[in-house]
Scaffold this active site. Structure first.
Site, PDB file in Angstrom:
ATOM      1  N   ASP A   1      34.602  33.554  41.551  1.00  0.00           N
ATOM      2  CA  ASP A   1      34.252  34.500  42.611  1.00  0.00           C
ATOM      3  C   ASP A   1      33.312  35.395  41.793  1.00  0.00           C
ATOM      4  O   ASP A   1      33.728  36.915  41.724  1.00  0.00           O
ATOM      5  CB  ASP A   1      35.158  35.265  43.190  1.00  0.00           C
TER       6      ASP A   1
ATOM      7  N   ASP B   1      34.041  36.398  35.498  1.00  0.00           N
ATOM      8  CA  ASP B   1      33.583  34.947  35.720  1.00  0.00           C
ATOM      9  C   ASP B   1      32.504  34.551  35.180  1.00  0.00           C
ATOM     10  O   ASP B   1      32.211  33.365  34.622  1.00  0.00           O
ATOM     11  CB  ASP B   1      33.420  34.886  37.274  1.00  0.00           C
TER      12      ASP B   1
ATOM     13  N   ASN C   1      36.223  38.520  44.729  1.00  0.00           N
ATOM     14  CA  ASN C   1      35.723  39.704  44.345  1.00  0.00           C
ATOM     15  C   ASN C   1      34.668  40.337  45.332  1.00  0.00           C
ATOM     16  O   ASN C   1      34.556  41.734  45.748  1.00  0.00           O
ATOM     17  CB  ASN C   1      34.946  39.594  42.982  1.00  0.00           C
TER      18      ASN C   1
ATOM     19  N   THR D   1      38.700  30.863  38.462  1.00  0.00           N
ATOM     20  CA  THR D   1      38.870  32.272  37.717  1.00  0.00           C
ATOM     21  C   THR D   1      38.734  32.908  39.054  1.00  0.00           C
ATOM     22  O   THR D   1      38.508  34.215  38.810  1.00  0.00           O
ATOM     23  CB  THR D   1      37.797  32.390  36.777  1.00  0.00           C
TER      24      THR D   1
ATOM     25  N   PHE E   1      45.142  40.602  41.274  1.00  0.00           N
ATOM     26  CA  PHE E   1      44.180  40.408  42.191  1.00  0.00           C
ATOM     27  C   PHE E   1      43.981  39.004  42.797  1.00  0.00           C
ATOM     28  O   PHE E   1      44.209  38.799  44.006  1.00  0.00           O
ATOM     29  CB  PHE E   1      42.879  41.076  41.739  1.00  0.00           C
ATOM     30  N   ASN E   2      43.791  38.062  41.912  1.00  0.00           N
ATOM     31  CA  ASN E   2      43.385  36.795  42.492  1.00  0.00           C
ATOM     32  C   ASN E   2      44.562  36.061  43.123  1.00  0.00           C
ATOM     33  O   ASN E   2      44.418  35.365  43.929  1.00  0.00           O
ATOM     34  CB  ASN E   2      43.085  35.773  41.048  1.00  0.00           C
TER      35      ASN E   2
ATOM     36  N   HIS F   1      39.147  38.962  31.666  1.00  0.00           N
ATOM     37  CA  HIS F   1      39.943  38.215  31.859  1.00  0.00           C
ATOM     38  C   HIS F   1      39.802  36.737  32.069  1.00  0.00           C
ATOM     39  O   HIS F   1      40.281  35.914  31.458  1.00  0.00           O
ATOM     40  CB  HIS F   1      40.611  38.650  33.417  1.00  0.00           C
ATOM     41  N   ASP F   2      38.712  36.596  32.922  1.00  0.00           N
ATOM     42  CA  ASP F   2      38.381  35.069  33.215  1.00  0.00           C
ATOM     43  C   ASP F   2      37.781  34.242  31.887  1.00  0.00           C
ATOM     44  O   ASP F   2      38.186  33.011  31.814  1.00  0.00           O
ATOM     45  CB  ASP F   2      37.189  34.922  34.188  1.00  0.00           C
TER      46      ASP F   2
END
Ligand code: BDR
Ligand code: CA
Length: 316
Positions: free
Chosen positions: A12, A17, A41, A125, A166-167, A239-240
């Protein structure tokens, strides 16, 4: 030379990402077969557009398919405070060279997996909406999914609520389907991704690489760090990119196998990933959870990835 691993990137984008995809595309170990977008996102229209812009920047010429307009059950949640109104604010990007294919994300994933001689690894991701739909609609393809390397969740805490990352919060029903699917999972949750901090001096190492992709990555980091600095982070948690690194550099991480349940109800804990670290539930592990990372080696990996692109933007 060893055979490259076929992968599908599902995300996203989103700054992290985008950096994850720059890393994946630079790796000689991976063979990216398709890219799929998911709403997270930003709206699905925006994340799909951003996916096309990133693919054009890095000259990634594979099919791109758009995901569902909303999570499986819940209403969408978006994150403009983190990624801006476009979902990928910051540097100017090229207009997408290719339109998304007609098939939706889940259908394209199924076609790619079906056609592949080797089992395919999925790297989601964003919210797990597309992956869950794939597992629900094409259960016979599970043996052909080599592994799912996902960014999502957190065993110790959340970031969008005290309990949920979040995800997973955006589509807990999808996450539950994925975690109970029996497909091997490596989880890059907040436990590790908040250690994957890229500091401003690291941005300069990437910027100094000097090619157009490296410059854009440095500017994405500038933007992404702007939000994180405002809430007290000393660097940008990318993160991703940890989900991609889990596939190409597992040697720089520590991992624990455990049973992970996804909480889909509750006033406070919807979207939590509950990890049974002590084994008190007596259930077989369904995930390999990354708990630690060598931060400097992770940064080196990003710098090396940036050097893989040449002056025209494509992979050297
Ligand atoms: C996750 O949420 C999104 O904002 C990022 O792209 C990452 O996938 C971190 O919680
Ligand atoms: Ca993401």
């Amino acid at each position: 030379m060893t055979k490259r691993i076929p992968v599908i990137l599902d995300g996203d984008p989103g700054h992290d990402d985008a950096i994850a995809w720059v890393l994946a595309n630079a790796s000689p170990l991976l063979d990216i077969k398709a890219v799929t977008s998911v709403c997270g996102n930003q709206t699905i229209q925006k994340t799909t557009y951003n996916a096309g812009r990133i693919m054009t920047l890095i000259d990634l010429n594979v099919p791109l398919a758009m995901g569902r307009v909303k999570p499986l059950v819940a209403d969408p949640i978006i994150a403009p405070t983190v990624h801006g109104n476009s979902g990928l604010d910051g540097p100017a990007l090229p207009e997408p060279k290719h339109k998304p294919v007609e098939q939706d994300a889940c259908t394209l994933m199924a076609e790619v997996i079906e056609a592949s001689e080797e089992p395919v690894a999925l790297i989601p991701t964003g919210p797990l909406t597309n992956v869950a739909a794939l597992l629900l609609l094409y259960p016979h393809l599970k043996p052909k999914i080599r592994h799912i390397y996902l960014m999502g969740g957190g065993i110790q805490y959340g970031n969008w609520t005290p309990a949920a990352e979040f995800n997973i919060l955006v589509d807990p029903e999808a996450a539950d389907i994925v975690f109970t699917s029996g497909v091997p999972i490596t989880m890059a949750g907040l436990d590790v991704t908040e250690q994957a901090l890229v500091f401003p001096e690291d941005f300069e190492r990437i910027r100094a690489v000097g090619n157009p992709v490296a410059k854009v990555v440095a500017e994405w980091l500038d933007f992404f760090y702007g939000f994180h600095r405002s809430i007290g982070y000393p660097g940008a948690p990318v993160h991703d990119a940890v989900a991609v690194a889990a596939l190409i550099r597992p040697d720089i991480m520590t991992m624990e196998d455990m049973y992970v349940a996804v909480e889909t109800t509750g006033d406070y804990c919807r979207g939590a990933t509950v990890g049974d670290r002590l084994g008190v539930l007596h259930r077989p592990a369904n995930a390999r959870v990354i708990m630690g990372i060598d931060r400097e080696a992770f940064v080196d990996l990003l710098v090396e990835a940036a050097t893989c692109y040449n002056k025209g933007g494509e992979r050297a």
